[in-house]
Write a protein that holds these residues in place. Structure first.
Motif, PDB file in Angstrom:
ATOM      1  N   ALA A 147      39.061  39.621  43.549  1.00 23.88           N
ATOM      2  CA  ALA A 147      38.299  40.649  43.233  1.00 23.88           C
ATOM      3  C   ALA A 147      36.961  40.604  43.076  1.00 23.88           C
ATOM      4  CB  ALA A 147      39.258  41.676  42.640  1.00 23.88           C
ATOM      5  N   ARG A 148      37.044  39.583  42.101  1.00 22.65           N
ATOM      6  CA  ARG A 148      35.602  39.267  41.701  1.00 22.65           C
ATOM      7  C   ARG A 148      34.567  38.715  42.796  1.00 22.65           C
ATOM      8  NH1 ARG A 148      33.746  36.805  35.774  1.00 22.65           N
ATOM      9  NH2 ARG A 148      31.487  36.985  35.946  1.00 22.65           N
ATOM     10  N   ARG A 149      35.388  37.717  43.462  1.00 26.22           N
ATOM     11  CA  ARG A 149      34.699  37.143  44.509  1.00 26.22           C
ATOM     12  C   ARG A 149      34.158  38.040  45.605  1.00 26.22           C
ATOM     13  NH1 ARG A 149      37.826  32.033  46.279  1.00 26.22           N
ATOM     14  NH2 ARG A 149      36.882  31.461  44.377  1.00 26.22           N
ATOM     15  N   ARG A 150      35.143  38.984  46.021  1.00 23.73           N
ATOM     16  CA  ARG A 150      34.728  39.881  46.978  1.00 23.73           C
ATOM     17  C   ARG A 150      33.324  40.709  46.519  1.00 23.73           C
ATOM     18  NH1 ARG A 150      34.729  45.235  47.728  1.00 23.73           N
ATOM     19  NH2 ARG A 150      35.189  46.232  49.881  1.00 23.73           N
ATOM     20  N   VAL A 151      33.299  41.073  45.314  1.00 28.47           N
ATOM     21  CA  VAL A 151      32.198  41.849  44.933  1.00 28.47           C
ATOM     22  C   VAL A 151      30.869  41.067  44.805  1.00 28.47           C
ATOM     23  CG1 VAL A 151      31.282  42.912  42.906  1.00 28.47           C
ATOM     24  CG2 VAL A 151      33.554  43.399  43.258  1.00 28.47           C
ATOM     25  N   ARG A 152      31.192  39.802  44.570  1.00 30.07           N
ATOM     26  CA  ARG A 152      30.014  38.759  44.398  1.00 30.07           C
ATOM     27  C   ARG A 152      29.426  38.445  45.831  1.00 30.07           C
ATOM     28  NH1 ARG A 152      28.495  34.671  40.964  1.00 30.07           N
ATOM     29  NH2 ARG A 152      30.290  34.735  39.929  1.00 30.07           N
ATOM     30  N   ILE A 153      30.382  38.319  46.972  1.00 29.28           N
ATOM     31  CA  ILE A 153      30.083  37.877  48.255  1.00 29.28           C
ATOM     32  C   ILE A 153      29.488  39.043  48.971  1.00 29.28           C
ATOM     33  CG2 ILE A 153      30.858  37.417  50.553  1.00 29.28           C
ATOM     34  CD1 ILE A 153      32.876  35.910  49.406  1.00 29.28           C
ATOM     35  N   GLN A 154      29.934  40.241  48.690  1.00 25.84           N
ATOM     36  CA  GLN A 154      29.088  41.566  49.177  1.00 25.84           C
ATOM     37  C   GLN A 154      27.970  41.863  48.650  1.00 25.84           C
ATOM     38  OE1 GLN A 154      31.782  45.035  49.470  1.00 25.84           O
ATOM     39  NE2 GLN A 154      30.520  46.118  50.760  1.00 25.84           N
ATOM     40  N   LEU A 210      29.456  33.209  52.572  1.00 22.09           N
ATOM     41  CA  LEU A 210      30.893  33.106  53.047  1.00 22.09           C
ATOM     42  C   LEU A 210      31.395  31.922  52.815  1.00 22.09           C
ATOM     43  CD1 LEU A 210      30.904  35.484  56.194  1.00 22.09           C
ATOM     44  CD2 LEU A 210      31.460  36.185  53.983  1.00 22.09           C
ATOM     45  N   ARG A 211      30.930  30.967  52.094  1.00 24.39           N
ATOM     46  CA  ARG A 211      31.479  29.366  51.914  1.00 24.39           C
ATOM     47  C   ARG A 211      32.766  29.593  51.319  1.00 24.39           C
ATOM     48  NH1 ARG A 211      26.388  25.630  49.915  1.00 24.39           N
ATOM     49  NH2 ARG A 211      25.845  24.919  52.095  1.00 24.39           N
ATOM     50  N   PRO A 212      33.050  30.443  50.098  1.00 24.29           N
ATOM     51  CA  PRO A 212      34.365  30.320  49.531  1.00 24.29           C
ATOM     52  C   PRO A 212      35.293  30.648  50.178  1.00 24.29           C
ATOM     53  CG  PRO A 212      32.464  31.460  48.192  1.00 24.29           C
ATOM     54  CD  PRO A 212      31.896  31.194  49.322  1.00 24.29           C
ATOM     55  N   VAL A 213      35.202  31.807  51.206  1.00 21.85           N
ATOM     56  CA  VAL A 213      36.204  32.391  52.094  1.00 21.85           C
ATOM     57  C   VAL A 213      36.438  31.062  53.102  1.00 21.85           C
ATOM     58  CG1 VAL A 213      36.909  34.204  53.721  1.00 21.85           C
ATOM     59  CG2 VAL A 213      35.592  34.671  51.731  1.00 21.85           C
ATOM     60  N   ALA A 214      35.382  30.599  53.654  1.00 18.57           N
ATOM     61  CA  ALA A 214      35.542  29.537  54.607  1.00 18.57           C
ATOM     62  C   ALA A 214      36.222  28.355  54.086  1.00 18.57           C
ATOM     63  CB  ALA A 214      34.103  29.002  55.128  1.00 18.57           C
ATOM     64  N   ALA A 215      35.910  27.799  52.829  1.00 25.49           N
ATOM     65  CA  ALA A 215      36.711  27.062  52.121  1.00 25.49           C
ATOM     66  C   ALA A 215      38.267  27.218  52.305  1.00 25.49           C
ATOM     67  CB  ALA A 215      36.386  26.725  50.764  1.00 25.49           C
ATOM     68  N   GLN A 216      38.665  28.673  52.048  1.00 26.85           N
ATOM     69  CA  GLN A 216      39.999  28.850  52.144  1.00 26.85           C
ATOM     70  C   GLN A 216      40.624  28.699  53.416  1.00 26.85           C
ATOM     71  OE1 GLN A 216      39.092  32.519  49.318  1.00 26.85           O
ATOM     72  NE2 GLN A 216      41.196  32.510  49.517  1.00 26.85           N
ATOM     73  N   ALA A 217      39.777  29.145  54.312  1.00 26.40           N
ATOM     74  CA  ALA A 217      40.336  29.039  55.882  1.00 26.40           C
ATOM     75  C   ALA A 217      40.393  27.563  56.202  1.00 26.40           C
ATOM     76  CB  ALA A 217      39.298  29.764  56.822  1.00 26.40           C
ATOM     77  N   LEU A 218      39.274  26.767  55.925  1.00 29.45           N
ATOM     78  CA  LEU A 218      39.628  25.299  56.127  1.00 29.45           C
ATOM     79  C   LEU A 218      40.855  24.595  55.397  1.00 29.45           C
ATOM     80  CD1 LEU A 218      35.742  24.456  55.812  1.00 29.45           C
ATOM     81  CD2 LEU A 218      37.066  24.190  58.065  1.00 29.45           C
ATOM     82  N   GLU A 219      41.126  25.117  54.163  1.00 35.03           N
ATOM     83  CA  GLU A 219      42.061  24.579  53.581  1.00 35.03           C
ATOM     84  C   GLU A 219      43.661  24.968  54.078  1.00 35.03           C
ATOM     85  OE1 GLU A 219      44.069  24.689  48.939  1.00 35.03           O
ATOM     86  OE2 GLU A 219      42.342  25.842  49.430  1.00 35.03           O
ATOM     87  N   ALA A 220      43.436  26.150  54.845  1.00 36.89           N
ATOM     88  CA  ALA A 220      44.778  26.473  55.573  1.00 36.89           C
ATOM     89  C   ALA A 220      45.084  25.885  57.005  1.00 36.89           C
ATOM     90  CB  ALA A 220      44.871  28.117  55.594  1.00 36.89           C
TER      91      ALA A 220
END
Length: 535
Positions: A44-51, A195-205
């Motif tokens: 939730a906090r990451r979403r606010v940060r990215i936006q 979007l690096r944090p989200v890209a990291a989650q996608a790369l991990e998956a």
């Protein structure tokens, strides 16, 4: 760790040449920037940060682009003028109104749509292939949205101004489109960063889907084309416009126009290439900082893989390397616990083979007194606990005095000093270790007593057994002599005996702690042995 450190140092030297221009960092954030927060941050906090980052960057980039467009229209291409040669309602009503609407849509609508495409990350669920594709195409769609808004603005203003004067068509169309392309390029780079944090989650998956401009080379060429190629094309267009509009644009005005556009191109090109260089350097800096930790022997934790280009492969490769080193350390530690760390290191340095070599060593044999009563009077689990406490004291003191616990035999143990590691005076270390064990037993385990025998002499030290299964051990008279001394020590008041040869081979300081006693013939020996005990 020497082999691990050598590998890490070689990789580090290669990467250091890449990162020298970016400065030397002892540690770097997981995503390469403190702005992106920590890996442990809530979604939730990451979403606010990215936006928030996307909104601020898009607003700032568009405002700068609008300022450059106005500068081009007012200074670089002043004739005809949008302020004096065009209806005021276009310049002071329609243009600002569209800018306000476009900024609102860009800051809210585009970023909201981007975050909606990344809902899987916010909801903390595993991404599908479609989710991964949307994640890595999100910067492209965001930049395309910005470009569309600038394109609509260029078409609207070019049409309105062109209806009043046809000369406005190339001037307004070029100025607005030129800035729109540069702003969209900057927005793409900023979106990739945010979007690096989200890209990291996608790369991990899973594996990263193909991008519009895959790899470092594709990303670099794309930025060059849009950040430098387009501005150069703009200068060419300006020169052509000056030739076509020679009656309305003097040579001085043409020179000023080329100068302004060149300056804008230079600044925009520098900024875009700086952003690109920074985006390329930060993953390398993260790996470089991690390599420093590996050089120091710290193998804890993995890097966060947040880049979908070859740099992400570098991060993933580093993680694989560290994982292999951790497995190697785990095996080495497990191996060392079974055969002794010195033996494990010797086996790693050179290929172990059957056979041995003559060594001068000191031997300490330790055996618990009354072990039969101990076993019959207590539960097996309690007996194991007592033995583990006893062996812990033995191992700690032998290690502290640079020896090797070669064997555990029931409730007895055999320690060697001088093999496989060579010692200047193994007698000193063996006698000191025996004294320390005796004292600690009296202080920490008064309910348990043990006999200790110390001997020294020539032995054969090496690997004994078969090719499929062997162990490191020592064979020779000192081993048997130490065992016989241990048996005799069980009935001796001090519970610890050494031979005269051991004491005489020790340093003067250690000899002063021992006194010579009776001469006996040990069981199985033909010649007499003079005993020594603590003074």
């Amino acid at each position: 760790m020497s082999a691990n450190r050598t590998l890490a140092q070689r990789l580090g030297r290669v990467l250091e040449t890449v990162t020298r221009q970016s400065g030397r960092l002892q540690e770097t954030p997981a995503y390469g920037s403190l702005l992106l927060g920590r890996v442990s941050e809530s979604q939730a906090r990451r979403r606010v940060r990215i936006q928030l980052i996307l909104t601020v960057f898009i607003l700032a980039t568009n405002l700068i682009g609008i300022g450059v467009a106005v500068l081009l229209l007012a200074v670089a291409l002043p004739s005809p003028s949008i302020f004096s040669d065009a209806p005021a309602w276009i310049t002071f009503a329609v243009a600002p109104g569209y800018v306000a609407v476009a900024l609102a849509l860009g800051a809210y609508g585009i970023t909201r749509r981007t975050m909606t495409a990344l809902r899987w990350a916010i909801e903390e669920r595993k991404p599908t292939l479609e989710d991964e594709r949307h994640t890595f195409l999100a910067p492209f769609w965001l930049a395309l949205g910005v470009l569309v808004l600038w394109g609509v603005g260029a078409a609207l203003l070019t049409t309105l101004y062109g209806l009043t004067n046809k000369l406005f068509i190339p001037i307004v169309g070029f100025s607005v489109s030129f800035c729109g392309i540069l702003v969209a390029t900057a927005s793409y780079l900023f979106a990739e960063f945010a979007l690096r944090p989200v890209a990291a989650q996608a790369l991990e998956a899973g594996q990263a889907p193909r991008r519009l401009a895959p790899g470092i080379m594709g990303r670099t060429l794309t930025v060059w084309l849009l950040g430098s190629g387009v501005p150069v094309l703009g200068i060419i267009v300006t020169a052509l416009l000056g030739g076509v509009l020679l009656d309305n644009l003097s040579k001085t005005q043409l020179a000023v126009a080329v100068l302004v556009i060149s300056t804008a191109a230079l600044i925009f090109g520098f900024v875009l290439m700086w952003i690109l260089s920074w985006l390329t350097a930060t993953p390398v800096r993260v790996v470089r900082a991690a390599l420093r930790r590996v050089e120091k022997g710290d193998l804890r934790g993995d890097l966060v893989v947040f880049d979908g280009t070859e740099l992400g492969e570098l991060q993933r490769g580093f993680n694989a390397m560290v994982d292999g080193l951790r497995e190697r350390e785990r095996v080495r530690d497990l191996f060392g616990r079974h055969v002794g760390r010195e033996v494990a290191l010797a086996a790693e340095r050179e290929r172990p083979k059957l056979g041995g070599e003559e060594r001068h060593v000191a031997v300490v044999f330790i055996d618990i007194i009354g072990s039969t009563q101990l076993v019959t009077s207590q539960r097996p689990v309690d007996v194991v606990g007592v033995l583990n406490r006893f062996f812990a004291i033995v191992v700690e003191e032998v290690d502290r005095h640079h020896g090797l616990v070669n064997k555990f035999e029931g409730d007895a143990s055999l320690a060697i000093f001088g093999a496989p590691n060579r010692l200047d005076c193994p007698e000193d270390e063996a006698l000191a270790a025996a004294r320390a064990i005796c004292h600690r037993m009296a202080d920490e385990m008064p309910e348990l007593t043990a006999g200790i025998g110390v001997s020294a002499g020539q032995v054969v030290a090496g690997n004994v057994g078969a090719k499929e299964r062997f162990e490191y051990t020592v064979i020779g008279e000192p081993v048997n002599e130490a065992a016989r001394l241990c048996e005799l020590a069980k009935s001796h008041p001090g519970r610890m005996l050494a031979t005269e040869d051991v004491v005489r081979g020790a340093s003067e300081n250690e000899r002063a702690r021992w006194s010579l006693g009776d001469t006996v013939t040990l069981r199985g020996h033909d010649h007499p042995t003079r005993l020594a005990s603590l003074a």
